[in-house]
Enzyme design. Sequence first.
Site, mmCIF file in Angstrom:
data_model
loop_
_atom_site.group_PDB
_atom_site.id
_atom_site.type_symbol
_atom_site.label_atom_id
_atom_site.label_comp_id
_atom_site.label_asym_id
_atom_site.label_seq_id
_atom_site.Cartn_x
_atom_site.Cartn_y
_atom_site.Cartn_z
ATOM 1 N N TYR A 97 0.833 -1.211 0.000
ATOM 2 C CA TYR A 97 0.000 0.000 0.000
ATOM 3 C C TYR A 97 0.862 1.254 0.000
ATOM 4 C CZ TYR A 97 -4.489 -2.214 -0.009
ATOM 5 O OH TYR A 97 -5.595 -2.925 -0.420
ATOM 6 N N VAL A 129 -9.531 4.641 -5.006
ATOM 7 C CA VAL A 129 -9.024 5.040 -3.683
ATOM 8 C C VAL A 129 -7.916 6.088 -3.816
ATOM 9 C CG1 VAL A 129 -9.630 2.807 -2.656
ATOM 10 C CG2 VAL A 129 -7.357 3.091 -3.662
ATOM 11 N N HIS A 155 -14.908 2.832 -1.740
ATOM 12 C CA HIS A 155 -13.902 1.865 -1.292
ATOM 13 C C HIS A 155 -12.833 2.505 -0.431
ATOM 14 C CE1 HIS A 155 -14.996 -0.997 -4.869
ATOM 15 N NE2 HIS A 155 -15.909 -0.979 -3.912
ATOM 16 N N CYS A 206 -3.486 3.379 20.679
ATOM 17 C CA CYS A 206 -3.541 2.181 21.535
ATOM 18 C C CYS A 206 -2.179 1.515 21.674
ATOM 19 C CB CYS A 206 -4.552 1.175 20.989
ATOM 20 S SG CYS A 206 -4.155 0.483 19.359
ATOM 21 N N GLY A 250 -15.214 3.904 -16.754
ATOM 22 C CA GLY A 250 -13.991 3.176 -16.425
ATOM 23 C C GLY A 250 -14.128 2.111 -15.368
ATOM 24 N N THR A 251 -15.247 1.370 -15.417
ATOM 25 C CA THR A 251 -15.369 0.258 -14.479
ATOM 26 C C THR A 251 -15.845 -0.982 -15.222
ATOM 27 O OG1 THR A 251 -16.408 -0.572 -12.444
ATOM 28 C CG2 THR A 251 -17.725 0.914 -13.801
ATOM 29 N N ASN A 272 -16.246 3.772 -21.731
ATOM 30 C CA ASN A 272 -15.273 2.692 -21.520
ATOM 31 C C ASN A 272 -14.820 2.221 -22.894
ATOM 32 O OD1 ASN A 272 -14.018 0.157 -20.890
ATOM 33 N ND2 ASN A 272 -15.160 0.138 -18.960
HETATM 34 P P1 OAD Z 1 -11.247 -2.889 -13.211
HETATM 35 O O1 OAD Z 1 -9.764 -2.976 -13.309
HETATM 36 O O2 OAD Z 1 -12.053 -4.107 -12.857
HETATM 37 O O3 OAD Z 1 -11.858 -2.323 -14.596
HETATM 38 C C1 OAD Z 1 -11.269 -1.184 -15.179
HETATM 39 C C2 OAD Z 1 -12.145 -0.779 -16.356
HETATM 40 O O4 OAD Z 1 -11.602 0.406 -16.924
HETATM 41 C C3 OAD Z 1 -12.196 -1.817 -17.467
HETATM 42 O O5 OAD Z 1 -13.536 -2.030 -17.862
HETATM 43 C C4 OAD Z 1 -11.402 -1.152 -18.612
HETATM 44 O O6 OAD Z 1 -11.948 -1.489 -19.896
HETATM 45 C C5 OAD Z 1 -11.632 0.297 -18.324
HETATM 46 N N1 OAD Z 1 -10.632 1.206 -18.857
HETATM 47 C C6 OAD Z 1 -9.317 0.962 -19.093
HETATM 48 N N2 OAD Z 1 -8.718 2.090 -19.566
HETATM 49 C C7 OAD Z 1 -9.687 3.067 -19.588
HETATM 50 C C8 OAD Z 1 -9.718 4.441 -19.965
HETATM 51 N N3 OAD Z 1 -8.610 5.062 -20.415
HETATM 52 N N4 OAD Z 1 -10.878 5.131 -19.844
HETATM 53 C C9 OAD Z 1 -12.002 4.508 -19.400
HETATM 54 N N5 OAD Z 1 -12.049 3.193 -19.024
HETATM 55 C C10 OAD Z 1 -10.897 2.501 -19.133
HETATM 56 O O7 OAD Z 1 -11.540 -1.690 -12.199
HETATM 57 P P2 OAD Z 1 -12.839 -1.441 -11.407
HETATM 58 O O8 OAD Z 1 -14.067 -1.811 -12.158
HETATM 59 O O9 OAD Z 1 -12.786 -0.047 -10.879
HETATM 60 O O10 OAD Z 1 -12.150 -2.937 -5.179
HETATM 61 O O11 OAD Z 1 -12.628 -2.462 -10.168
HETATM 62 C C11 OAD Z 1 -13.468 -2.331 -9.114
HETATM 63 C C12 OAD Z 1 -12.793 -2.802 -7.898
HETATM 64 O O12 OAD Z 1 -12.050 -4.010 -8.090
HETATM 65 C C13 OAD Z 1 -11.733 -1.895 -7.311
HETATM 66 O O13 OAD Z 1 -12.267 -0.749 -6.713
HETATM 67 C C14 OAD Z 1 -11.177 -2.834 -6.244
HETATM 68 C C15 OAD Z 1 -11.127 -4.127 -6.997
HETATM 69 O O14 OAD Z 1 -11.578 -5.213 -6.203
HETATM 70 C C16 OAD Z 1 -11.670 -2.775 -3.913
HETATM 71 O O15 OAD Z 1 -10.507 -2.474 -3.729
HETATM 72 C C17 OAD Z 1 -12.660 -3.036 -2.847
#
Ligand code: OAD
Length: 266
Positions: A71, A107, A123, A160, A198-199, A224
Amino acid sequence: MVPDNDIIRAVAEAIEGFRLVVVASGAGTSKESGVPTFRDALEGLWADFDPEELATPQAFQRNPDLVWSWYMERYRKVQSVKPNPGHYAIASLEELYPQVTVLTQNVDGLHAVAGSTDVVELHGSIRRFKCFAACRGEPTRVDIAQLEVTEEKAPLCPYCATAKVRPDVVWFGELLPVAALERARALSEKCDVFVVVGTSGVVEPAASLPRIARAHGITVIEINPEETLVSRYADFCLRGPSGEMLPRLIQALRALRQGDHAERAI
Ligand code: OAD
């Protein structure tokens, strides 16, 4: 194939007159800032670990210094990067709409750095730290700038002096902050526009938010480069990087507004 201006303009026309906008962002939003996505982050020396080994309370109890080091590496990285045009475009929505709220799974804190004023961190944040034992209640915030901190060793909680200090992020198997999730769900039911950026739409409960919006007849827009589990709930999909798509959408919205003013001025 990156969308042409007609699609961008169609999206702008579809959302121009609304009031309450929610932007739900994931790791892709920060990719163009050089922040590795969660799964990318396990590159280099971390490549032979899987997230379950590093992002769980059990992993931290088993080996606090290993998790702390991972981290701290990501924290230093986040401190060194800047928001990208996509973050700034999201922040500039506040000039065009009375209420804009960002619901982020990220985060890295980059939305706030870019100027977004209402960000719900589903998160948590890698920029904040807390006592692992929540010795003064959840969360017992710890300012690591006040501690002698190394990259290698998880420090003891200064209150603590028993439990270790951990990042204030949601780990696998942990619940999301209750207030944040409740607010996110409420906004997903009553906003006018829900923009998902972007998810991959894999991780719950954040992944349920676009479904909630869709179920309430709210206009859903996905930004995306790739198709995702969210795509089926979207009225529009802008297939391109958020750092390019979002500024173009803002430009189209501004052009519509100027067009309006021009008409009214006649
Ligand atoms: P992911 O890594 O699962 O997905 C990232 C997404 O971003 C994918 O769909 C890519 O196609 C897209 N992407 C890549 N480059 C991009 C760009 N330049 N512009 C837009 N989109 C782009 O990430 P998350 O969906 O955010 O949770 O993952 C969710 C969670 O998975 C994180 O928050 C983490 C992890 O478990 C915790 O830490 C609790």
